[in-house]
Write a protein that holds these residues in place. Structure first.
Motif, PDB file in Angstrom:
ATOM      1  N   VAL A 122      -0.966 126.044  73.303  1.00 33.39           N
ATOM      2  CA  VAL A 122      -1.752 127.006  74.075  1.00 33.39           C
ATOM      3  C   VAL A 122      -2.966 127.399  73.248  1.00 33.39           C
ATOM      4  CG1 VAL A 122      -1.758 129.286  75.165  1.00 33.39           C
ATOM      5  CG2 VAL A 122       0.295 127.881  75.253  1.00 33.39           C
ATOM      6  N   ILE A 123      -4.134 127.439  73.892  1.00 35.47           N
ATOM      7  CA  ILE A 123      -5.365 127.893  73.248  1.00 35.47           C
ATOM      8  C   ILE A 123      -5.842 129.126  73.993  1.00 35.47           C
ATOM      9  CG2 ILE A 123      -7.705 127.293  72.570  1.00 35.47           C
ATOM     10  CD1 ILE A 123      -6.887 124.369  72.732  1.00 35.47           C
ATOM     11  N   ASP A 124      -5.967 130.259  73.269  1.00 32.47           N
ATOM     12  CA  ASP A 124      -6.405 131.487  73.932  1.00 32.47           C
ATOM     13  C   ASP A 124      -7.930 131.601  73.883  1.00 32.47           C
ATOM     14  OD1 ASP A 124      -6.935 132.212  71.360  1.00 32.47           O
ATOM     15  OD2 ASP A 124      -5.503 133.860  71.275  1.00 32.47           O
ATOM     16  N   ALA A 125      -8.447 132.691  74.418  1.00 31.36           N
ATOM     17  CA  ALA A 125      -9.897 132.881  74.528  1.00 31.36           C
ATOM     18  C   ALA A 125     -10.566 132.973  73.165  1.00 31.36           C
ATOM     19  CB  ALA A 125     -10.192 134.132  75.343  1.00 31.36           C
ATOM     20  N   ALA A 126      -9.858 133.457  72.162  1.00 30.70           N
ATOM     21  CA  ALA A 126     -10.435 133.581  70.823  1.00 30.70           C
ATOM     22  C   ALA A 126     -10.420 132.258  70.067  1.00 30.70           C
ATOM     23  CB  ALA A 126      -9.667 134.636  70.034  1.00 30.70           C
ATOM     24  N   GLY A 127      -9.788 131.232  70.612  1.00 31.89           N
ATOM     25  CA  GLY A 127      -9.718 129.929  69.961  1.00 31.89           C
ATOM     26  C   GLY A 127      -8.474 129.746  69.113  1.00 31.89           C
ATOM     27  N   THR A 128      -7.540 130.703  69.174  1.00 25.88           N
ATOM     28  CA  THR A 128      -6.301 130.604  68.414  1.00 25.88           C
ATOM     29  C   THR A 128      -5.372 129.601  69.085  1.00 25.88           C
ATOM     30  OG1 THR A 128      -6.519 132.913  67.768  1.00 25.88           O
ATOM     31  CG2 THR A 128      -4.371 131.899  67.455  1.00 25.88           C
ATOM     32  N   VAL A 129      -4.834 128.695  68.288  1.00 26.80           N
ATOM     33  CA  VAL A 129      -3.938 127.663  68.804  1.00 26.80           C
ATOM     34  C   VAL A 129      -2.509 128.083  68.521  1.00 26.80           C
ATOM     35  CG1 VAL A 129      -3.302 125.232  68.650  1.00 26.80           C
ATOM     36  CG2 VAL A 129      -5.673 125.919  68.345  1.00 26.80           C
ATOM     37  N   SER A 130      -1.654 127.969  69.536  1.00 26.69           N
ATOM     38  CA  SER A 130      -0.241 128.298  69.374  1.00 26.69           C
ATOM     39  C   SER A 130       0.598 127.073  69.675  1.00 26.69           C
ATOM     40  CB  SER A 130       0.157 129.422  70.340  1.00 26.69           C
ATOM     41  OG  SER A 130      -0.576 130.583  70.052  1.00 26.69           O
ATOM     42  N   TRP A 131       1.613 126.855  68.832  1.00 21.95           N
ATOM     43  CA  TRP A 131       2.571 125.763  69.019  1.00 21.95           C
ATOM     44  C   TRP A 131       3.900 126.406  69.373  1.00 21.95           C
ATOM     45  CZ3 TRP A 131       2.733 120.473  68.987  1.00 21.95           C
ATOM     46  CH2 TRP A 131       3.982 119.868  68.825  1.00 21.95           C
ATOM     47  N   ASN A 132       4.355 126.222  70.587  1.00 26.65           N
ATOM     48  CA  ASN A 132       5.603 126.815  71.087  1.00 26.65           C
ATOM     49  C   ASN A 132       5.634 128.319  70.846  1.00 26.65           C
ATOM     50  OD1 ASN A 132       6.500 124.324  71.924  1.00 26.65           O
ATOM     51  ND2 ASN A 132       7.679 123.941  70.080  1.00 26.65           N
ATOM     52  N   GLY A 133       4.480 128.976  71.029  1.00 27.95           N
ATOM     53  CA  GLY A 133       4.401 130.428  70.920  1.00 27.95           C
ATOM     54  C   GLY A 133       4.031 130.953  69.547  1.00 27.95           C
ATOM     55  N   THR A 149     -10.727 130.973  79.755  1.00 26.39           N
ATOM     56  CA  THR A 149     -11.877 131.495  79.005  1.00 26.39           C
ATOM     57  C   THR A 149     -12.005 130.871  77.615  1.00 26.39           C
ATOM     58  OG1 THR A 149     -10.492 133.321  78.268  1.00 26.39           O
ATOM     59  CG2 THR A 149     -11.862 133.702  80.222  1.00 26.39           C
ATOM     60  N   ALA A 150     -11.161 129.903  77.286  1.00 27.46           N
ATOM     61  CA  ALA A 150     -11.235 129.251  75.975  1.00 27.46           C
ATOM     62  C   ALA A 150     -12.487 128.382  75.906  1.00 27.46           C
ATOM     63  CB  ALA A 150      -9.995 128.403  75.729  1.00 27.46           C
ATOM     64  N   ARG A 151     -13.115 128.334  74.747  1.00 27.50           N
ATOM     65  CA  ARG A 151     -14.324 127.533  74.575  1.00 27.50           C
ATOM     66  C   ARG A 151     -13.977 126.044  74.657  1.00 27.50           C
ATOM     67  NH1 ARG A 151     -18.991 129.433  72.608  1.00 27.50           N
ATOM     68  NH2 ARG A 151     -19.333 127.441  71.562  1.00 27.50           N
ATOM     69  N   TYR A 152     -14.829 125.314  75.352  1.00 25.98           N
ATOM     70  CA  TYR A 152     -14.599 123.890  75.521  1.00 25.98           C
ATOM     71  C   TYR A 152     -14.628 123.156  74.185  1.00 25.98           C
ATOM     72  CZ  TYR A 152     -15.110 119.065  76.895  1.00 25.98           C
ATOM     73  OH  TYR A 152     -14.933 117.725  77.018  1.00 25.98           O
ATOM     74  N   GLU A 153     -15.486 123.598  73.268  1.00 27.32           N
ATOM     75  CA  GLU A 153     -15.591 122.951  71.956  1.00 27.32           C
ATOM     76  C   GLU A 153     -14.247 123.005  71.217  1.00 27.32           C
ATOM     77  OE1 GLU A 153     -18.208 123.362  67.858  1.00 27.32           O
ATOM     78  OE2 GLU A 153     -18.354 124.903  69.394  1.00 27.32           O
ATOM     79  N   ARG A 154     -13.581 124.166  71.272  1.00 25.78           N
ATOM     80  CA  ARG A 154     -12.280 124.303  70.596  1.00 25.78           C
ATOM     81  C   ARG A 154     -11.222 123.444  71.288  1.00 25.78           C
ATOM     82  NH1 ARG A 154      -9.819 124.406  66.104  1.00 25.78           N
ATOM     83  NH2 ARG A 154      -8.027 125.747  65.986  1.00 25.78           N
TER      84      ARG A 154
END
Length: 141
Positions: A67-78, A109-114
């Motif tokens: 999951v990639i949130d709006a701030a660009g933080t990537v989560s793996w299984n939460g 709202t996640a940036r396409y670049e990320r």
């Protein structure tokens, strides 16, 4: 024609014989070289030890979710992860037999670049079972 130490044949030799002295010095030198302890040029570094509890349950053998949130933080299984850890998890999941599904869900709202960076990491890991989750939120009515 024998050689004599003195000027005349009956005189005692006045020069010191250096051969036994040199022999004794060489033996002492060899003994000192042998008894010197071997110098080790090791640098002691305290490296962090991996905790087996951290990585044991991170890769699910059935399905995993990015999951990639709006701030660009990537989560793996939460759990939030960085790019290097994500790459390691992907390599572990690809090595499993059968390969688990990978669900990819960027927020709207996640940036396409990320999102593109993360997809490049997934591609480099040679993931074959990739699915995009949440695309229905982009559907027009």
């Amino acid at each position: 024609m024998a050689m004599s130490g003195g000027k005349d044949d009956g005189e005692p030799m006045m020069d010191l014989n250096m051969t036994p002295l040199i022999d004794v010095l060489l033996v002492l030198l060899i003994m000192f070289i042998i008894t010197i302890p071997i110098q080790t040029h090791a640098v002691k570094v305290d490296l962090p030890q991996p905790n087996p509890d951290d990585n044991r349950n991170q890769v699910d053998p059935v399905k995993n979710k990015i999951v990639i949130d709006a701030a660009g933080t990537v989560s793996w299984n939460g759990a939030p992860v960085n790019d290097v850890t994500l790459s390691q998890y992907l390599d572990q999941s690809v090595a499993l037999d059968p390969e688990p599904e990978l669900h990819f869900q960027p927020e709207p709202t996640a940036r396409y670049e990320r999102v593109d960076q993360i997809l490049a990491i997934v591609k480099r890991a040679n993931v074959t079972k990739l699915g995009f989750i949440g695309n229905e939120q982009y559907r027009e009515f």
